[in-house]
Enzyme design. Structure first.
Site, short mmCIF file in Angstrom:
data_model
loop_
_atom_site.label_atom_id
_atom_site.label_comp_id
_atom_site.label_asym_id
_atom_site.label_seq_id
_atom_site.Cartn_x
_atom_site.Cartn_y
_atom_site.Cartn_z
N SER A 162 0.87 -0.98 -0.08
CA SER A 162 -0.13 0.08 -0.07
C SER A 162 0.70 1.34 0.09
CB SER A 162 -0.97 -0.05 1.21
OG SER A 162 -0.14 -0.30 2.37
N HIS B 178 -5.31 -2.96 -2.89
CA HIS B 178 -5.03 -2.22 -3.98
C HIS B 178 -4.86 -2.84 -5.44
CE1 HIS B 178 -4.12 0.88 -0.99
NE2 HIS B 178 -3.71 -0.26 -0.31
N LYS C 3 -11.88 1.31 -1.94
CA LYS C 3 -10.97 1.65 -2.94
C LYS C 3 -11.23 1.82 -4.25
CE LYS C 3 -7.57 1.16 0.66
NZ LYS C 3 -6.93 0.28 1.81
#
Ligand SMILES: *Cc1c(COP(=O)(O)O)cnc(C)c1O
Length: 389
Positions: A183, A211, A243
């Site tokens: 990250s 991610h 995200k």
């Protein structure tokens, strides 16, 4: 009121943090998440969120959420195992399983809770062992702390070190845990090698695709698909939905038996209220946009290449990353903060990341790109950084 004596230690520690340049502050956002942001009364160009596909403020998701709330109400009312498991949750689980190629998935209110569910439940006891990359996300570290298992941390992406630790272990259950895309660095774990070691040493492989989900893979299925790894029964995939998916929450996908076991035993699944059903209806829409989002992903890749070319030759190095996370290594805490501040004064919002989030001496600007950025936005950031070099 005079300060309480018990506050003295807190006061001292806060003052220490401030002295070391480690005090954190929140910026107040007065607009929806997006590159054009109003922050504390100023118009800013933001490179700060994890909204990699630009979906967080997409009207279709807001509509799906509003309709979901009108149809299903605001709250779920209870945990999943009591009475809070509503039809939108079940539909979302099924769609996530199909999309990731696993037999089954469970949803969670946050990625933090999802991670707390997995490794401590698979490896609870003193005769179990968890093998974790040193740069794993804080929630994975906290998860290991919830377990009595031995916690082995191997140097970042060092497969030889991991193999030695596995070979030396006589644990009843072995669990290898890794971020897929790290990250704060943006680099990828060597997933095929991790899988090979899991096979060789009969271990679980738990991967956190916070991610990668939505961004990597042929149609955004995530890092496993990107690396052509099958949805094997020894693999457990965790993905976050706040995200690239632009909403909130998380999921864990795996084999029938692994998921059933988590449903029966994982405390952070059992003892928490199910997410509002409207979050699930918004996420159904988000999965539709992710699957049909090849243009967004291609645009994001083009922005990544543009940034890398535009920043070559600066005194600060971009860490090698092929993902939307493009960290510019500064080193010193104060210098990273000063650079972030100088950009801020030019209307550019790029967050400085300092220890303990990253190792001491590796403070950095975490430039976060999104499919919602335009090439002009990236050019403006690069020009500003060149002017500050
Ligand atoms: C953000 C993040 C999480 C936590 O997910 P939330 O949904 O924000 O709680 C877990 N793991 C990684 C690698 C993350 O980046």
């Amino acid at each position: 009121m005079p300060p309480l004596p018990i506050e003295t230690r807190l006061r001292t520690e806060l003052a220490d943090l401030a002295c070391q340049g480690l005090a954190r502050r929140r910026r107040l956002l007065q607009s929806p998440c997006g590159p054009q942001a109003e922050v504390e009364g100023r118009k800013m160009l933001a490179f700060a969120s994890n909204d990699y596909l630009g979906l967080a403020a997409h009207p279709a998701l807001a509509e799906a959420m509003a309709e979901g709330a009108l149809r299903w109400g605001a709250g779920s009312g209870a945990s999943h195992l009591v009475s809070g498991h509503l039809a939108p949750h079940a539909a979302l689980e099924q769609r996530l399983a199909e999309f990731t190629g696993f037999p089954r998935a469970l949803t969670f209110s946050t990625g933090y809770l999802a991670n707390l569910a997995v490794s401590p439940t698979l490896a609870p006891g003193r005769d179990d062992a968890i093998f974790a990359d040193k740069l794993n996300h804080a929630s994975l570290i906290d998860a290991a702390r919830l377990s009595r298992a031995r916690h082995h941390r191997y140097p970042h992406n060092d497969m030889a070190a991991l193999a030695r630790l596995l070979a030396a272990s006589d644990a009843r259950t072995k669990v290898i845990v890794s971020d897929t895309v790290f990250s704060m660095d943006g680099d990828l774990a060597p997933l095929p090698e991790l899988f090979e070691l899991a096979e060789r040493f009969d271990a679980w492989l738990v991967v956190d695709d916070a991610h990668g989900f939505g961004v990597l893979g042929p149609h955004g299925e995530g890092s496993l698909a990107h690396c052509r790894l099958p949805a094997h029964p020894r693999v457990i995939l965790m993905g976050t939905l706040g995200k690239a998916a632009g909403v909130g929450g998380a999921f864990v996908a795996g084999s029938e038996i692994a998921i059933d076991y988590l449903l029966q035993k994982a405390r952070s699944y059992i003892f928490t209220t199910a997410q509002p059903p409207a979050v699930a209806t918004a996420l159904m829409k988000s999965l539709e946009l992710i699957a049909a989002g090849d243009d967004r992903r291609a645009h994001l890749q083009a922005l990544i290449r543009q940034l890398q070319e535009a920043l070559s030759g600066l005194p600060w190095q971009l860490l090698p990353s092929a993902t939307a996370i493009q960290p510019l290594l500064v080193g010193d805490n104060e210098a990273a903060l000063a650079l972030s501040q100088a950009l801020w004064e030019q209307g550019l919002w790029v967050v400085a990341i300092r220890p303990p989030t990253v190792p001491a001496g590796s403070a950095r600007l975490r430039i976060s790109l999104s499919a919602a950025h335009r090439p002009e936005d990236v050019a403006r950031l690069a020009e500003a950084l060149r002017g500050l070099a």
